[in-house]
Design a protein around this motif. Structure first.
Motif, PDB file in Angstrom:
ATOM      1  N   PHE A 297      -9.938   7.692   5.074  1.00  0.00           N
ATOM      2  CA  PHE A 297     -10.249   7.854   6.489  1.00  0.00           C
ATOM      3  C   PHE A 297     -10.396   9.347   6.787  1.00  0.00           C
ATOM      4  O   PHE A 297      -9.442  10.115   6.613  1.00  0.00           O
ATOM      5  N   LEU A 298     -11.576   9.741   7.228  1.00  0.00           N
ATOM      6  CA  LEU A 298     -11.848  11.133   7.543  1.00  0.00           C
ATOM      7  C   LEU A 298     -11.961  11.281   9.058  1.00  0.00           C
ATOM      8  O   LEU A 298     -12.762  10.592   9.701  1.00  0.00           O
ATOM      9  N   SER A 299     -11.169  12.175   9.605  1.00  0.00           N
ATOM     10  CA  SER A 299     -11.174  12.433  11.044  1.00  0.00           C
ATOM     11  C   SER A 299     -11.140  13.933  11.279  1.00  0.00           C
ATOM     12  O   SER A 299     -10.795  14.712  10.382  1.00  0.00           O
ATOM     13  N   PRO A 300     -11.462  14.359  12.496  1.00  0.00           N
ATOM     14  CA  PRO A 300     -11.377  15.792  12.802  1.00  0.00           C
ATOM     15  C   PRO A 300      -9.942  16.296  12.712  1.00  0.00           C
ATOM     16  O   PRO A 300      -8.991  15.529  12.549  1.00  0.00           O
ATOM     17  N   ARG A 301      -9.774  17.589  12.851  1.00  0.00           N
ATOM     18  CA  ARG A 301      -8.438  18.172  12.927  1.00  0.00           C
ATOM     19  C   ARG A 301      -7.623  17.457  14.005  1.00  0.00           C
ATOM     20  O   ARG A 301      -8.171  16.980  14.991  1.00  0.00           O
TER      21      ARG A 301
ATOM     22  N   GLN B 174       0.832  -1.189   0.000  1.00  0.00           N
ATOM     23  CA  GLN B 174       0.000   0.000   0.000  1.00  0.00           C
ATOM     24  C   GLN B 174       0.872   1.248   0.000  1.00  0.00           C
ATOM     25  O   GLN B 174       2.066   1.187   0.325  1.00  0.00           O
ATOM     26  N   ILE B 175       0.257   2.357  -0.359  1.00  0.00           N
ATOM     27  CA  ILE B 175       0.889   3.651  -0.160  1.00  0.00           C
ATOM     28  C   ILE B 175      -0.098   4.524   0.592  1.00  0.00           C
ATOM     29  O   ILE B 175      -1.274   4.605   0.245  1.00  0.00           O
ATOM     30  N   ASP B 176       0.380   5.117   1.680  1.00  0.00           N
ATOM     31  CA  ASP B 176      -0.428   5.987   2.524  1.00  0.00           C
ATOM     32  C   ASP B 176      -0.189   7.433   2.129  1.00  0.00           C
ATOM     33  O   ASP B 176       0.969   7.882   2.031  1.00  0.00           O
ATOM     34  N   ILE B 177      -1.287   8.169   1.929  1.00  0.00           N
ATOM     35  CA  ILE B 177      -1.222   9.547   1.455  1.00  0.00           C
ATOM     36  C   ILE B 177      -2.180  10.387   2.296  1.00  0.00           C
ATOM     37  O   ILE B 177      -3.348  10.038   2.447  1.00  0.00           O
ATOM     38  N   GLY B 178      -1.678  11.471   2.838  1.00  0.00           N
ATOM     39  CA  GLY B 178      -2.511  12.359   3.631  1.00  0.00           C
ATOM     40  C   GLY B 178      -2.807  13.648   2.895  1.00  0.00           C
ATOM     41  O   GLY B 178      -2.424  13.840   1.733  1.00  0.00           O
ATOM     42  N   ALA B 179      -3.500  14.546   3.565  1.00  0.00           N
ATOM     43  CA  ALA B 179      -3.746  15.865   2.996  1.00  0.00           C
ATOM     44  C   ALA B 179      -2.420  16.612   2.864  1.00  0.00           C
ATOM     45  O   ALA B 179      -1.487  16.407   3.644  1.00  0.00           O
ATOM     46  N   GLU B 180      -2.345  17.473   1.881  1.00  0.00           N
ATOM     47  CA  GLU B 180      -1.118  18.208   1.622  1.00  0.00           C
ATOM     48  C   GLU B 180      -1.046  19.449   2.518  1.00  0.00           C
ATOM     49  O   GLU B 180      -1.151  20.586   2.058  1.00  0.00           O
ATOM     50  N   TYR B 181      -0.862  19.214   3.818  1.00  0.00           N
ATOM     51  CA  TYR B 181      -0.684  20.293   4.769  1.00  0.00           C
ATOM     52  C   TYR B 181       0.804  20.416   5.105  1.00  0.00           C
ATOM     53  O   TYR B 181       1.535  19.417   5.099  1.00  0.00           O
TER      54      TYR B 181
ATOM     55  N   SER C  66     -11.533  23.451   7.931  1.00  0.00           N
ATOM     56  CA  SER C  66     -10.149  23.856   7.591  1.00  0.00           C
ATOM     57  C   SER C  66      -9.210  22.680   7.331  1.00  0.00           C
ATOM     58  O   SER C  66      -8.924  22.356   6.186  1.00  0.00           O
ATOM     59  N   THR C  67      -8.724  22.002   8.347  1.00  0.00           N
ATOM     60  CA  THR C  67      -7.681  20.985   8.156  1.00  0.00           C
ATOM     61  C   THR C  67      -8.077  19.638   8.756  1.00  0.00           C
ATOM     62  O   THR C  67      -7.390  19.121   9.652  1.00  0.00           O
ATOM     63  N   PRO C  68      -9.163  19.018   8.286  1.00  0.00           N
ATOM     64  CA  PRO C  68      -9.478  17.679   8.795  1.00  0.00           C
ATOM     65  C   PRO C  68      -8.406  16.687   8.345  1.00  0.00           C
ATOM     66  O   PRO C  68      -7.648  16.944   7.400  1.00  0.00           O
ATOM     67  N   VAL C  69      -8.338  15.563   9.020  1.00  0.00           N
ATOM     68  CA  VAL C  69      -7.428  14.489   8.609  1.00  0.00           C
ATOM     69  C   VAL C  69      -8.056  13.771   7.418  1.00  0.00           C
ATOM     70  O   VAL C  69      -9.157  13.238   7.513  1.00  0.00           O
ATOM     71  N   GLN C  70      -7.345  13.785   6.284  1.00  0.00           N
ATOM     72  CA  GLN C  70      -7.813  13.158   5.044  1.00  0.00           C
ATOM     73  C   GLN C  70      -6.757  12.138   4.619  1.00  0.00           C
ATOM     74  O   GLN C  70      -5.787  12.470   3.962  1.00  0.00           O
TER      75      GLN C  70
END
Length: 358
Positions: free
Chosen positions: A282-286, A105-112, A179-183
Motif C-alpha cells: 500500500f503506497l500513500s503520501p507522507r 499476516q504480518i504488517d511491515i512498514g517503512a523503516e522510519y 522522502s517518507t511516503p507510507v510504504q
C-alpha cells in the motif's frame, strides 16, 4: 458468503514500460487506457513494473518461511505490542465490516524512526515507527525492504501517469510522495476453510490509502465488485504470472471527486485442502500530507460521480487521519491498548462496521 461470479471478463493488462520508456504515442495510449480503467472498474493488472529476475519467488520463499514458524514465535511478534500497527495478526483477529477475516499476516512498514509523542502531537503520528522482524529469518527483512523499494518506484511512475490521465501536470503528486511516503507491506496467508465454515478471507472493503499493488501466488480468491451489473456480482481476479494487481484507494477517489474509483473488493477463502499466499503493498503520501481536491478539466469533471459517503466511514483527504481511521476499525486490540484516548475522545467503537459497502 454468496459467490456470484461475473462471466469471464478479464481485467486489462497494462505495461508500465510503455509509459516509462515509450515514445509519445505509446505514453499517450497508456494514459488513455489507464484513465478508462481507473474511472471504470478501478482494478487492473500491471506488467513491467521493475521486479528483478527471481525477486518475486524469493519474496514468496521468505513469506512461506515466516508462516512456517512455530505459533509461539509468530505470536511473539503480535501487532498488539506495536502502537504503529506493525506485526503479526492471527486468523480471525482482524475485523472487516464487523466480521472476522480468516487470514494470518504480518504488517511491515517503512523503516522510519518513531515520532516523539507529547501534548498536542496528533494521534496519527503514532503510525510511524519500527517494525517487528523475525530475528531467525533475516531474509524476510531483506526481501521486504527490497520489495518496498521496487514497488515504490513503480507506484511513483503510475502516479505520474494518473496525473496526466486527470489532466494535471505530470509531477502533480511528486512532492506528496517524496522522502517518507507510507510504504506498507502485508505478507498474507489464507488457510483453507471447510465448506460449512466462514468463507471470509477478508470482507468487502475499499483500501484507505492511495495505491495498492498486490502480488498473488498460485491460488485464486480475490474478487472485485462489478459496478455495472445489477445486484451483487463479483469479478474474479486470478493470479497472472509476471504481474501485480493494481487498485486505487480512497485518497484518489476523494481527490478526484469520485472520477477515479476506489472499488470494493474481497477475498474468498481457499478450499480446506489448500492455502493462498499474497503480498499486498500500500503506497500513500507522507503521513502529514493533505492534498487539496484536484481541479479536473470540464470534460472529466462532468463525469465525476462524487465520493461514496457514509457518516460511519468518512473519507478523509489527510493521509495520517484516514489511515488511522482504518487501522482503529480493523485492529480493535491495538486500538484499545494504544489508542484508548482517541477512542474516548471521538466516541469510536473499535471494529465497528462501515455501511457504505453494502
Amino acid at each position: 458468503m454468496p459467490h456470484t461470479t461475473a462471466p469471464a471478463t478479464p481485467l486489462p493488462v497494462l505495461e508500465l514500460q510503455q509509459f516509462i520508456a515509450g515514445d509519445a504515442q505509446q505514453r499517450a495510449k497508456f494514459v488513455q487506457t489507464l484513465r478508462d480503467v481507473a474511472h471504470g472498474v478501478g482494478f487492473f493488472y500491471l506488467r513491467g513494473y521493475g521486479a528483478a529476475p527471481g525477486q518475486e519467488q524469493a519474496l514468496f520463499d521468505a513469506t512461506r518461511a515466516f508462516f512456517a514458524l512455530p505459533p509461539e514465535r509468530k505470536q511473539a511478534l503480535a501487532m498488539v505490542h506495536s502502537p504503529h500497527f506493525r506485526g503479526y495478526t492471527g486468523p480471525g483477529l482482524e475485523i472487516t465490516r464487523g466480521e472476522r477475516d480468516w487470514r494470518e499476516q504480518i504488517d511491515i512498514g517503512a523503516e522510519y524512526p518513531a515520532i516523539t509523542q507529547g501534548p498536542g502531537v496528533p494521534a496519527w503520528t503514532r503510525l510511524q515507527g519500527p517494525n517487528q522482524w523475525p530475528a531467525e529469518l533475516p531474509q524476510v527483512r531483506d526481501q521486504v525492504v527490497a520489495w518496498q523499494q521496487t514497488l515504490t518506484t513503480a507506484g511513483r511512475q503510475l502516479l505520474r501517469a494518473l496525473a496526466l490521465a486527470l489532466g494535471q501536470p505530470e509531477d502533480r503528486f511528486d512532492a506528496a510522495f517524496a522522502s517518507t511516503p507510507v510504504q506498507h507491506v502485508k505478507l498474507i496467508r489464507y488457510p483453507g476453510q471447510a465448506a460449512d465454515a466462514s468463507q471470509q478471507g477478508v470482507g468487502a472493503h475499499k483500501d484507505s490509502g492511495c495505491l495498492t499493488l498486490l502480488l498473488q501466488h498460485q491460488e485464486a480468491g480475490l474478487q472485485v465488485l462489478d459496478r455495472q451489473a445489477p445486484g451483487e456480482v463479483w469479478i474474479d481476479v486470478p493470479p497472472l504470472e509476471g504481474t501485480v494487481v493494481i487498485n486505487l484507494g480512497e485518497v484518489l477517489e476523494v481527490l478526484s471527486g469520485g472520477y477515479l474509483r476506489a472499488n470494493i473488493h474481497r477475498v474468498v477463502s481457499p478450499p480446506q485442502s489448500r492455502e493462498r499466499l499474497s503480498i499486498a503493498f500500500f503506497l500513500s503520501p507522507r503521513l502529514d500530507a493533505e492534498l487539496p481536491p484536484l481541479a479536473l478539466p470540464p470534460e472529466l469533471a462532468a463525469r465525476a460521480r462524487g465520493v461514496d459517503r457514509d457518516p460511519r466511514n468518512p473519507l478523509i483527504a489527510h493521509t495520517g487521519r484516514n489511515l488511522l481511521k482504518g487501522r482503529l476499525r480493523s485492529h480493535p486490540d491495538v486500538a484499545e491498548r494504544h489508542y484508548a484516548d482517541v477512542l474516548a475522545a471521538e466516541g469510536l467503537q473499535p471494529g465497528a462496521p462501515a455501511q457504505a459497502y453494502a
